[in-house]
Design a protein around this motif. Structure first.
Motif, PDB file in Angstrom:
ATOM      1  N   ARG A 328       0.825  -1.206   0.000  1.00  0.00           N
ATOM      2  CA  ARG A 328       0.000   0.000   0.000  1.00  0.00           C
ATOM      3  C   ARG A 328       0.866   1.267   0.000  1.00  0.00           C
ATOM      4  N   ILE A 329       1.907   1.253   0.825  1.00  0.00           N
ATOM      5  CA  ILE A 329       2.793   2.414   0.897  1.00  0.00           C
ATOM      6  C   ILE A 329       3.516   2.619  -0.426  1.00  0.00           C
ATOM      7  N   ILE A 330       3.920   1.506  -1.058  1.00  0.00           N
ATOM      8  CA  ILE A 330       4.592   1.634  -2.362  1.00  0.00           C
ATOM      9  C   ILE A 330       3.669   2.296  -3.377  1.00  0.00           C
ATOM     10  N   GLU A 331       2.393   1.887  -3.380  1.00  0.00           N
ATOM     11  CA  GLU A 331       1.431   2.515  -4.294  1.00  0.00           C
ATOM     12  C   GLU A 331       1.249   3.990  -3.968  1.00  0.00           C
ATOM     13  N   GLN A 332       1.208   4.310  -2.673  1.00  0.00           N
ATOM     14  CA  GLN A 332       1.054   5.710  -2.293  1.00  0.00           C
ATOM     15  C   GLN A 332       2.286   6.528  -2.638  1.00  0.00           C
ATOM     16  N   VAL A 333       3.450   5.892  -2.560  1.00  0.00           N
ATOM     17  CA  VAL A 333       4.665   6.585  -2.986  1.00  0.00           C
ATOM     18  C   VAL A 333       4.564   6.964  -4.460  1.00  0.00           C
ATOM     19  N   GLU A 334       4.068   6.026  -5.243  1.00  0.00           N
ATOM     20  CA  GLU A 334       3.910   6.315  -6.665  1.00  0.00           C
ATOM     21  C   GLU A 334       2.877   7.424  -6.880  1.00  0.00           C
ATOM     22  N   ALA A 340       3.527  15.165  -7.159  1.00  0.00           N
ATOM     23  CA  ALA A 340       4.646  16.106  -7.146  1.00  0.00           C
ATOM     24  C   ALA A 340       5.124  16.430  -8.557  1.00  0.00           C
ATOM     25  N   PHE A 341       5.070  15.428  -9.410  1.00  0.00           N
ATOM     26  CA  PHE A 341       5.499  15.628 -10.797  1.00  0.00           C
ATOM     27  C   PHE A 341       4.630  16.675 -11.498  1.00  0.00           C
ATOM     28  N   LEU A 342       3.330  16.579 -11.297  1.00  0.00           N
ATOM     29  CA  LEU A 342       2.412  17.542 -11.898  1.00  0.00           C
ATOM     30  C   LEU A 342       2.644  18.940 -11.353  1.00  0.00           C
ATOM     31  N   LEU A 371      12.869   6.368  -5.681  1.00  0.00           N
ATOM     32  CA  LEU A 371      13.579   5.106  -5.824  1.00  0.00           C
ATOM     33  C   LEU A 371      14.076   4.603  -4.476  1.00  0.00           C
ATOM     34  N   SER A 372      14.574   5.532  -3.669  1.00  0.00           N
ATOM     35  CA  SER A 372      15.066   5.152  -2.345  1.00  0.00           C
ATOM     36  C   SER A 372      13.952   4.560  -1.492  1.00  0.00           C
ATOM     37  N   LYS A 373      12.786   5.223  -1.519  1.00  0.00           N
ATOM     38  CA  LYS A 373      11.655   4.717  -0.750  1.00  0.00           C
ATOM     39  C   LYS A 373      11.209   3.350  -1.269  1.00  0.00           C
ATOM     40  N   THR A 374      11.036   3.268  -2.594  1.00  0.00           N
ATOM     41  CA  THR A 374      10.559   2.023  -3.183  1.00  0.00           C
ATOM     42  C   THR A 374      11.540   0.881  -2.933  1.00  0.00           C
ATOM     43  N   THR A 375      12.832   1.182  -3.097  1.00  0.00           N
ATOM     44  CA  THR A 375      13.850   0.154  -2.872  1.00  0.00           C
ATOM     45  C   THR A 375      13.845  -0.323  -1.432  1.00  0.00           C
ATOM     46  N   THR A 434       6.774  -2.589  10.919  1.00  0.00           N
ATOM     47  CA  THR A 434       6.239  -1.341  10.393  1.00  0.00           C
ATOM     48  C   THR A 434       7.033  -0.946   9.149  1.00  0.00           C
ATOM     49  N   PRO A 435       6.357  -0.524   8.076  1.00  0.00           N
ATOM     50  CA  PRO A 435       7.087  -0.103   6.876  1.00  0.00           C
ATOM     51  C   PRO A 435       8.158   0.922   7.222  1.00  0.00           C
ATOM     52  N   ASN A 436       9.339   0.722   6.635  1.00  0.00           N
ATOM     53  CA  ASN A 436      10.457   1.592   6.979  1.00  0.00           C
ATOM     54  C   ASN A 436      10.442   2.905   6.222  1.00  0.00           C
ATOM     55  N   GLN A 437       9.415   3.136   5.425  1.00  0.00           N
ATOM     56  CA  GLN A 437       9.264   4.392   4.704  1.00  0.00           C
ATOM     57  C   GLN A 437       7.803   4.809   4.739  1.00  0.00           C
ATOM     58  N   HIS A 438       7.559   6.093   4.727  1.00  0.00           N
ATOM     59  CA  HIS A 438       6.185   6.556   4.549  1.00  0.00           C
ATOM     60  C   HIS A 438       5.963   6.910   3.085  1.00  0.00           C
ATOM     61  N   SER A 439       4.729   7.142   2.728  1.00  0.00           N
ATOM     62  CA  SER A 439       4.399   7.266   1.307  1.00  0.00           C
ATOM     63  C   SER A 439       4.473   8.688   0.776  1.00  0.00           C
ATOM     64  N   ASN A 440       4.576   9.661   1.626  1.00  0.00           N
ATOM     65  CA  ASN A 440       4.445  11.046   1.178  1.00  0.00           C
ATOM     66  C   ASN A 440       5.735  11.599   0.595  1.00  0.00           C
ATOM     67  N   ILE A 441       5.579  12.231  -0.537  1.00  0.00           N
ATOM     68  CA  ILE A 441       6.648  13.023  -1.145  1.00  0.00           C
ATOM     69  C   ILE A 441       6.035  14.376  -1.511  1.00  0.00           C
ATOM     70  N   SER A 442       6.517  15.422  -0.903  1.00  0.00           N
ATOM     71  CA  SER A 442       5.949  16.750  -1.116  1.00  0.00           C
ATOM     72  C   SER A 442       6.909  17.622  -1.916  1.00  0.00           C
ATOM     73  N   VAL A 443       6.346  18.653  -2.480  1.00  0.00           N
ATOM     74  CA  VAL A 443       7.154  19.606  -3.240  1.00  0.00           C
ATOM     75  C   VAL A 443       6.700  21.017  -2.889  1.00  0.00           C
ATOM     76  N   SER A 444       7.643  21.917  -2.835  1.00  0.00           N
ATOM     77  CA  SER A 444       7.339  23.312  -2.536  1.00  0.00           C
ATOM     78  C   SER A 444       7.939  24.193  -3.618  1.00  0.00           C
ATOM     79  N   VAL A 445       7.066  24.825  -4.382  1.00  0.00           N
ATOM     80  CA  VAL A 445       7.506  25.733  -5.441  1.00  0.00           C
ATOM     81  C   VAL A 445       6.695  27.022  -5.331  1.00  0.00           C
ATOM     82  N   LYS A 446       7.328  28.105  -4.945  1.00  0.00           N
ATOM     83  CA  LYS A 446       6.675  29.402  -4.817  1.00  0.00           C
ATOM     84  C   LYS A 446       7.070  30.282  -6.007  1.00  0.00           C
TER      85      LYS A 446
END
Length: 832
Positions: A328-334, A340-342, A371-375, A434-446
């Motif tokens: 589930r976390i891997i899917e959320q990472v994607e 973030a890409f958009l 990649l780090s999270k997924t790996t 417990t999964p060793n990574q969380h799924s969130n990847i955020s971006v900040s562009v002002k």
């Protein structure tokens, strides 16, 4: 070679056997491929065990076999001289030293045996190809390190009755015996009858599964005519008979191998020696050992194996859930990656030409984090899957043992499975599910400062609150019915404050008693990374406070919390209990509810909770454990401290009155006293003593060593006269009831003046509760005055007569007063 080995084993020519056997083993270890080794090892195991260990068959003294054996020996000697010795010399001189070969395979049969040759210096599992063809359920051998490592208990060579198998390995011995019979049944050559006399030429035509004998046609008829033997299962010497053999043939009864015990069955198990023994052995060799019937021991092993299976199922369920959570976390990472890409593309549409290079950099950073999270998550998931596979391997074997093996087999080898399985389960317990990574990847562009700060535009980061980094300030005390607030600050894994809300925060207060009653908190999200959790406890007693963020505990969670009853001192009016005592000076309450009272009778009375006298400690005098006007007492756990006023000292006793230690003498120097009237103990076991006529407070370590003096002589805020009662507030400050100054002075634990409050009339005793409320007994005012934590008087209890000491029950906060003039001890219950 197999012909030589078989021929010599079946002959009675003792002189030929060692030569052939030595040559066979030598060639086996230094030459040949894995196939040859496997075939030779199997033939050697079957032949030797059949003749010398399993006891099957009759020696065949036929001349033909002897000639074949001699011819084979000649061939083997030629091979030994021409091929064996050059190979051996090459291997021994490799790298300038002898090189010990190590087995690269492991026996993967049903019972997870270590390498059958693990007791030999140079060894190899070479029998697996043959055995796997004849033993059902046997697993194919895969290249792996041999089990012959320090973690495996090797069987000493002295305990081996054959070149391959341990004598206690009953099941494997039976499997080899069956494999030998099946090999003969499916061979094209004639098989000799086991019941005919030597020299008989009649070949066997059937096999008896009960007697384990090959029978010729004549012996078969004799077998059928016997009343007992006629019920035996007979199979033909063909492929069908061989297939039936493994399911119909049962192990023989196991008999003792000790001299004169050969007719006794192994129906007992010696736990001291870990051996199967007979009845006679239990009365001789194992007389003083722990011996049990085999069926009893088998049931114990069955229960252990069943318990291990249940534990395995539970762990597999947890691992499966963890694997699903990882997916589930891997899917959320994607998903986070796409979001973030958009965002990045939308921001760069405005400055596409000038920011193209910067955009590629940011996207590269995003890919690296993703990649780090997924790996990391994939590796963790593979680890879980491997553990599930390992546990499944052991549980399959355990199930097979429970379903198909006899008690003797279970006892002999049943302990291996729980040991291996529990070791695997313990490895699972040492890792986090417990999964060793969380799924969130955020971006900040002002976009406001993009033009001016192109070189610093944007960042791709793993920016999300990390529960282990989030902070809050727990307090150890709460009150029933009073709102308890907790403020949580969310932070990233780098310890930076997370400035956004929206994280799932929960708080609950769980009682350690009252059947684990739980109070759930109300959470207010301030949208700036902070959250306020409000809980209202409903029951008193020890609790646990749990704060979670996205289902994971934050720092200091869970945290112990003492929920105390809500007190209203304004309800104090009439005493609920009156204990008669001759002119009580002071009072202290034990954790068990016992009431200790220092008396004008120069002793300490101990009353139970109902007011019944249960003990008297001390008598008038100056000896150890004797007192002269014990004006002050304090008790912590089972240690009683007494301010022995008339003897100018402090004594330390057990709660039952046994003398332990004393310190102090009359005087005005450090560690000396002039009428000490009160003693208390702080959280660091320091003793604080009111030195009444020296106008000072002295502080000692728990052994009576002087540490500090708070001097009340002089003028100003720091001065006080005739200090009497002492107590500590929740902050550790020292409150002094200044009997001669008609005030309460407060000092820090370092002796620094803090403040003063109240105008009591000759205060003599003081007790402070966990919230900072002060209860002061006024000797001149004949009352008990109650002050809030700020020093404001909120209530007065009158109708007293020269009250001295005051104490609180540590269990429920009840108030006790030594009512000196009325010769009573009063108890007031605080309303909840």
């Amino acid at each position: 070679m197999p012909i030589a080995v078989e021929g010599l084993i079946q002959c009675n020519e003792e002189d030929f056997f060692p030569i052939s056997l030595f040559a066979s083993i030598f060639i086996f270890y230094i030459a040949g491929t894995d196939i040859i080794r496997s075939y030779v090892t199997f033939q050697l195991a079957i032949s030797v065990s059949h003749k010398y260990w399993l006891g099957g068959g009759q020696p065949m003294a036929c001349r033909t076999n002897q000639l074949l054996a001699l011819g084979s020996i000649g061939v083997e000697l030629v091979v030994l001289i021409c091929i064996g010795f050059p190979i051996l010399f090459t291997r021994l001189t490799q790298d300038g030293r002898a090189v010990q070969r190590e087995c690269q395979q492991v026996w993967c049969g049903l019972l997870l045996m270590p390498c059958p040759f693990s007791t030999l210096t140079v060894h190899h599992v070479g029998m697996t190809t043959e055995v796997n063809d004849h033993i059902p359920h046997a697993r194919k051998v895969v290249p792996n390190k041999c089990s012959n490592v320090p973690s495996v208990n090797k069987t000493p060579a002295s305990q081996w009755e054959g070149p391959v198998f341990s004598p206690q390995n009953l099941h494997l011995g039976f499997e080899v015996e069956v494999a030998g019979y099946m090999s003969k049944m499916t061979s094209n050559s004639d098989v000799a009858c086991n019941q005919c006399a030597e020299g008989s030429s009649d070949p066997a035509v059937v096999f008896c599964c009960a007697c384990h004998h090959f029978l010729c046609a004549f012996c078969l008829e004799h077998h059928k005519r016997n009343r007992i033997w006629s019920r035996h299962r007979i199979v033909g010497l063909d492929q069908e008979g061989a297939r039936q053999l493994h399911t119909t043939m049962k192990p023989r009864d196991h008999y003792c191998s000790q001299p004169n015990h050969e007719d006794n069955k192994l129906n007992f198990y010696c736990e001291t020696c870990s051996l199967l023994v007979c009845l006679h052995c239990t009365t001789v060799t194992h007389k003083s050992h722990s011996v049990k019937e085999i069926s009893t021991v088998a049931k114990t092993h069955q229960m252990e194996i069943s318990g291990a299976l249940e534990d395995a199922k539970e762990v597999v369920t947890k691992l499966t859930g963890a694997i699903d959570e990882n997916n589930r976390i891997i899917e959320q990472v994607e998903t986070s990656k796409r979001t973030a890409f958009l965002a990045i593309n939308q921001a760069f549409e405005i400055l596409q030409q000038r920011l193209e290079e910067r955009k590629r950099t940011l996207l590269s950073e995003l890919e690296a984090i993703s990649l780090s999270k997924t790996t990391a998550l994939t590796l963790q998931k593979e680890q879980f899957e491997k553990m599930v596979g390992d546990i499944g391997h052991y549980t399959d074997m355990a199930s097979q043992i429970l379903q198909t093996h006899t008690d003797h087999e279970i006892v002999a080898l049943g302990g291996l499975i729980p040991t291996e399985l529990q070791a695997t389960l313990k490895r699972v317990q040492t890792i986090s599910l417990t999964p060793n990574q969380h799924s969130n990847i955020s971006v900040s562009v002002k976009t406001d400062d993009l033009i001016r700060q192109l070189s610093k535009l944007g960042n791709i980061f793993d920016f999300y609150p990390s529960p282990s980094s989030c902070t809050w300030m727990p307090t150890s005390v709460a009150r029933v019915g009073t709102r308890y607030h907790v403020k949580v600050q969310s932070k990233t894994s780098k310890g930076e404050e997370y400035p956004h809300g929206g994280v799932k925060v929960k708080g609950e207060m769980r009682s350690k008693s009252h059947n684990g009653a739980v109070v759930y908190g109300e959470v207010e999200d301030h949208r700036d990374g902070t959250y306020t959790i409000t809980l209202t406890p409903q029951t008193a007693g020890p609790h646990q406070l749990l704060i979670t963020m996205d289902g994971q505990h934050v720092q200091n969670s869970p945290n112990d919390l003492d929920v105390r009853s809500k007190r209203d001192y304004r309800t104090l009016c009439n005493a609920q209990q009156v204990i008669q005592c001759n002119r009580p000076y002071c009072v202290a309450i034990h954790d068990n509810g016992d009431i200790y009272v220092g008396s004008y009778d120069h002793c300490i009375y101990v009353f139970d909770q109902t007011g019944q006298l249960k003990n008297t400690i001390g008598s008038r005098g100056s000896g150890d454990g004797q007192f002269s006007s014990p004006w002050g007492i304090s008790i912590k756990r089972d240690v009683l401290y007494v301010a022995d006023t008339g003897n100018h000292r402090v004594q330390k006793l057990t709660s039952s009155g046994k003398f332990l230690h004393k310190f102090g003498q009359e005087g005005s120097g450090q560690g000396q006293f002039n009428s000490p009237v009160a003693v208390i103990i702080d959280s660091n076991n320091k003793l604080i003593v009111s030195d009444y006529n020296n106008y000072r407070i002295q502080i000692f370590n728990e052994n009576g060593g002087w540490l500090l003096t708070i001097d009340g002589n002089g003028s100003g805020n720091h001065s006080f006269q005739s200090p009497w009662g002492l107590d500590l507030d929740p902050q550790g400050n020292i409150h002094v009831a200044a009997h001669g100054s008609d005030t309460i002075k407060v000092f820090s634990k370092e002796g620094v003046y803090v403040r003063m409050y109240g105008d009591p009339d000759h205060p003599s005793g003081i007790a402070i509760d966990g919230e900072g409320y002060s209860l002061v007994s006024e000797f001149g005012g004949h009352c008990l005055s109650i002050y809030d934590p700020k020093g404001n008087k909120i209530h007065t209890v009158g109708n007293l007569k020269h009250p001295y000491g005051t104490a609180l029950d540590p269990r429920d906060g009840s108030v006790f007063i030594a009512n000196y003039g009325a010769k009573t001890v009063l108890k007031y219950c605080v309303n909840i």
